[in-house]
Design a protein around this motif. Sequence first.
Motif, short mmCIF file in Angstrom:
data_model
loop_
_atom_site.label_atom_id
_atom_site.label_comp_id
_atom_site.label_asym_id
_atom_site.label_seq_id
_atom_site.Cartn_x
_atom_site.Cartn_y
_atom_site.Cartn_z
N LYS A 55 0.84 -1.20 0.00
CA LYS A 55 0.00 0.00 0.00
C LYS A 55 0.87 1.25 0.00
O LYS A 55 0.61 2.21 -0.73
N VAL A 61 -6.02 -1.54 -3.18
CA VAL A 61 -6.48 -2.69 -2.39
C VAL A 61 -6.68 -3.90 -3.30
O VAL A 61 -6.28 -5.02 -2.97
N SER A 76 -8.40 -4.93 3.22
CA SER A 76 -8.99 -3.75 3.86
C SER A 76 -8.92 -3.86 5.37
O SER A 76 -8.68 -2.87 6.06
#
Length: 86
Positions: A55, A61, A76
Motif C-alpha cells: 500500500k 487494495v 482492507s
Amino acid sequence: MSTSIFGNNSAAISPTVQASAEQPKVAPAAVAPQAKPAAHDSIQISASAHVHLLKASGYSVQQIAANLGMSSQVVSTYLGITGAKK
C-alpha cells in the motif's frame, strides 16, 4: 671508563652478540579462510506487513489482494479500512 669504537669492528663482536643484533625474522601473518557467503539472505514478513508495504508503494487494495492471493476484504481489514466494498 669509556671505549670509543671506530670503523668496522663487526669481527670483534662475538657471534652471540651478532645474532641478537640481527632483526628477528617474522613469518607472514596467516590469512584466515574466508567464509562463504550465504546463497541469499532473506527475511519473512507477516501478511499484514506485506499489505502495508504494498500500500505504501502505491498499490490499490484490489492489486494487493490479487498479488497476495487474498480477498479485498482481508486486505482492507489489514489496512484498517472500514466499510469496504464486498
